[in-house]
Design an enzyme around this catalytic site. Structure first.
Site: not given
Length: 381
Positions: A259, A281, A322
């Site tokens: 992911c 998480d 990026c």
């Protein structure tokens, strides 16, 4: 009942953040403070059954994958895992298959549990940070005792019963300086599947200052490049290193399986011990609590607009630096939790580990390009 519109994986916390260890860099132990201190953190069989039923109903894949995390899920004991399998069989459609994975520190594994995992086809991720002197630096019991011997005992029992093992190595400010010692140790113990996870630990109440346990971006890059060179020269085809495999997926124009390297995320939420659904998480925080499976079906939670917005934000907040990067397709800005520094031109949202990832992905590009060329030539025949 709502089917999920895409493949998903849930990190289930059947014992919440409760763990028998006190690893110094663990980011999840503090999550128990989200709940009353006198709460029973063992997921009840009632909630467990609701979760398993809803997960199966929400999944449109032929193979339905369950991921049991913690805390330390093996604290629940063998009978609990037997109950998991019993409930899965109860609700499994005839044309589907179940796959189970469990993440553990390995210290509580025994013959009976490992034999059960083998019989039922569980894959086990086990956390090992290297040889004893390195592992025991930070992976300790709550009273600061070493754990390497206990972990390796569990690892060997898993091997004995032929369980599929994935070794998870947390790369911190200490073991990052011993890349070959760590990697060769894993080779020596017969590990075939390796994941290296960088520790990026923010100081309490800080948004951009890391603790002394955190790996530096520069050291992270050197660590990966050093191991990659050894892997390329000796171990291609015999050892799978997750980040190397992810880089190679770009040679075949495949979507990333991990992911953190996908353009968007949000398809790996968390179900806590009481049924609470969190976006990720690393985002088990009140503002990312989207509901509870006791009142809202898992499929509907997965399709929640806020969950989809959470996933899209990864792409939408990607800095221009990026977007123009030569290795963007390998990285895609990595995990949003680590995007807290500024770009060279002052734009917010650059990944803390960017320098290291740029070094590694540029270092491995020639090999990836060579593999891509060979693949294209073979497909022309």
């Amino acid at each position: 009942m709502t089917k999920a519109s895409r493949a998903f994986q849930v990190f289930v916390k059947p014992i919440g953040a409760i763990c028998n260890l006190g690893c110094q860099y663990c980011y999840y132990l503090e999550k128990k403070d989200l709940y009353p201190s006198d709460e029973d953190f063992r997921m009840s069989y009632e909630i467990l059954e609701k979760y398993i039923k809803q997960h199966i109903e929400a999944c449109s894949e032929d193979v339905i994958s369950f991921s049991w995390h913690g805390g330390e899920p093996t604290m629940l004991g063998l009978e609990y895992f037997k109950k998991i399998v019993e409930l899965q069989r109860k609700y499994l459609p005839k044309n589907k298959r179940i796959f189970n994975g469990v993440q553990t520190n390995g210290t509580l594994l025994n013959e009976e549990l490992c034999q059960f995992f083998s019989k039922e086809g569980f894959a086990v991720g086990i956390s090992i940070d290297g040889p004893s002197e390195i592992h025991n630096k930070h992976r300790l019991t709550k009273d600061h005792k070493p754990t390497h011997e206990l972990t390796m005992n569990g690892y060997r029992i898993l091997q004995k019963y032929g369980v599929h093992i994935d070794v998870l190595c947390a790369v911190n400010s200490y073991n990052v300086h011993f890349p070959l010692q760590v990697y060769r140790f894993f080779k020596d113990i017969g590990a075939q599947y390796l994941t290296f996870m960088p520790v990026v630990d923010l100081l309490p109440n800080s948004v951009n200052v890391v603790s002394s346990l955190s790996v530096s971006a520069e050291d992270w890059g050197v660590f990966l490049c050093t191991i990659f060179d050894e892997w390329v020269s000796k171990d291609v085809g015999s050892i799978k290193v997750q980040i190397f495999e992810e880089a190679l997926r770009t040679a075949f124009n495949q979507e990333h399986s991990l992911c953190i390297f996908r353009p968007v995320c949000g398809d790996i939420p968390v179900i806590e011990h009481n049924g609470d659904f969190y976006s990720c998480d690393h985002y088990v925080k009140p503002e990312y609590l989207l509901g509870n499976i006791e009142t809202t079906h898992l499929g509907k939670l997965l399709e929640n607009p806020k969950q989809k917005e959470f996933g899209r934000a990864k792409l939408e907040t990607l800095p221009s630096y990026c977007r123009e990067c030569d290795v963007r397709n390998m990285c895609n800005g990595e995990c949003p939790k680590n995007r807290f520094i500024t770009t060279p031109d002052g734009e917010k949202g650059l990944n803390y580990l960017c320098v290291g990832y740029q070094q590694f992905f540029n270092h491995c590009r020639p090999f990836v390009s060579e593999v891509a060329d060979l693949w294209r030539q073979q497909n022309k025949k």
